[in-house]
Write an enzyme that holds these catalytic residues in place. Structure first.
Site, PDB file in Angstrom:
ATOM      1  N   SER A 190       7.695  62.600  49.968  1.00 38.57           N
ATOM      2  CA  SER A 190       7.907  61.182  49.682  1.00 38.57           C
ATOM      3  C   SER A 190       6.588  60.428  49.734  1.00 38.57           C
ATOM      4  CB  SER A 190       8.873  60.583  50.712  1.00 38.57           C
ATOM      5  OG  SER A 190       8.944  59.176  50.616  1.00 38.57           O
ATOM      6  N   TYR A 203      11.763  59.184  59.575  1.00 39.60           N
ATOM      7  CA  TYR A 203      11.884  59.745  58.223  1.00 39.60           C
ATOM      8  C   TYR A 203      10.507  60.021  57.623  1.00 39.60           C
ATOM      9  CZ  TYR A 203      12.992  59.780  53.182  1.00 39.60           C
ATOM     10  OH  TYR A 203      13.091  60.098  51.843  1.00 39.60           O
TER      11      TYR A 203
END
Length: 296
Positions: A190, A203
């Protein structure tokens, strides 16, 4: 590849903020979204680049995973998908798209936080597909915390780490017994690995771990002829967003990118196809960003 018969403005070709902040229970179902994502159902056109290949995609029921499953099938691959049992409705929709492309679909529900399930998942995928050529570690969990580190409970940390990192280790390790020369492993990292948002600290940490796992494993497996790469999405519109983020964040999701909007799952699928195909035969240990212009 995607249908590009007419020029399109990347700032306006997909919906822009303000997105509807639907009240969804995690992990969220596509059919419950008032603005459903585009998975390439009507636009992705294959060209046989994965003909005869066999792929396992975690989190393949919805979002990025569904878009990749559709693209892989239209490129000629048979596809197995893993997903949580409560996501069965989405999984059945993905199955339909795979089968409409004339390929075999294998559905494997379960919780990848369990090591035994991860091992069985690979065995069942291999049995159902007749082998394995491509592994896509895509499943992930997040939960926004406005209180930052103070708001992250051990329970949440455990869920995020096991879903995003532990499962990747377990599944990949099990898959190594089946992937041969020419095999491809693709991990979903990401933009958060490079530019962590304070409210997504746990995360973002896992996404950085995925990136390093990709780089290190690529060096380990190069001599075996197995390539390992990563895709780094920016803000992508999936059920996980309204299910795990506060209303104001959902409504403006993607507005801070140079292109001014969230990406759609369909816009990532060609990158996974590239890494899975012979076109990237000299690419391993690398990552490709699909971020709407946010630098990595």
């Amino acid at each position: 590849m995607s249908d590009q018969t007419t020029p399109q403005d990347p700032t306006t070709q997909h919906p822009q903020p303000k997105q509807p902040a639907d009240d969804l229970e995690p992990p969220g179902l596509t059919g419950e979204m008032s603005q459903e994502p585009d998975h390439g159902e009507e636009t992705y056109v294959g060209s046989g680049r994965l003909e005869g290949k066999r792929a396992l995609i975690t989190g393949g029921d919805s979002g990025i995973g569904r878009a990749v499953a559709i693209a892989f099938a239209r490129e000629g691959a048979d596809v197995a998908i893993s997903y949580l049992p409560e996501e069965e409705e989405d999984a059945q929709t993905t199955r339909r798209w795979i089968e409409e492309a004339g390929r075999k679909a294998v559905l494997l529900p379960g919780d990848i936080r369990d090591e035994a399930f991860c091992q069985q998942l690979v065995e069942d995928a291999v049995a159902g597909l007749g082998g394995l050529d491509i592994l896509v570690n895509n499943a992930a969990y997040q939960m926004s915390q406005d209180e930052g580190l103070r708001g992250i409970t051990t329970e949440q940390l455990d869920r995020v780490l096991k879903t995003n990192v532990y499962a990747m280790f377990w599944i990949t390790k099990a898959a190594l017994d089946h992937l041969g020369k020419g095999g491809s492993i693709i991990n979903t990292t990401s933009v958060q690995a490079f530019e962590p948002s304070p409210q997504l600290l746990d995360y973002a940490t896992t996404k950085a771990a995925i990136l390093n796992f990709t780089k290190g494993l690529a060096q380990q497996l190069a001599e075996e002829g197995i390539r390992v790469n990563a895709v780094a999405p920016g803000p992508i519109w999936t059920p996980l967003i309204p299910a795990t983020m506060p209303e104001e964040k959902v409504e403006q999701f993607g507005a801070d990118t140079p292109l001014g909007r969230a990406g759609q799952p369909a816009e990532l699928a060609p990158v996974y196809v590239f890494f899975a195909s012979q076109e990237s035969s000299y690419v391993t240990g690398d990552r490709l960003g699909v971020t709407g212009g946010r630098p990595l």
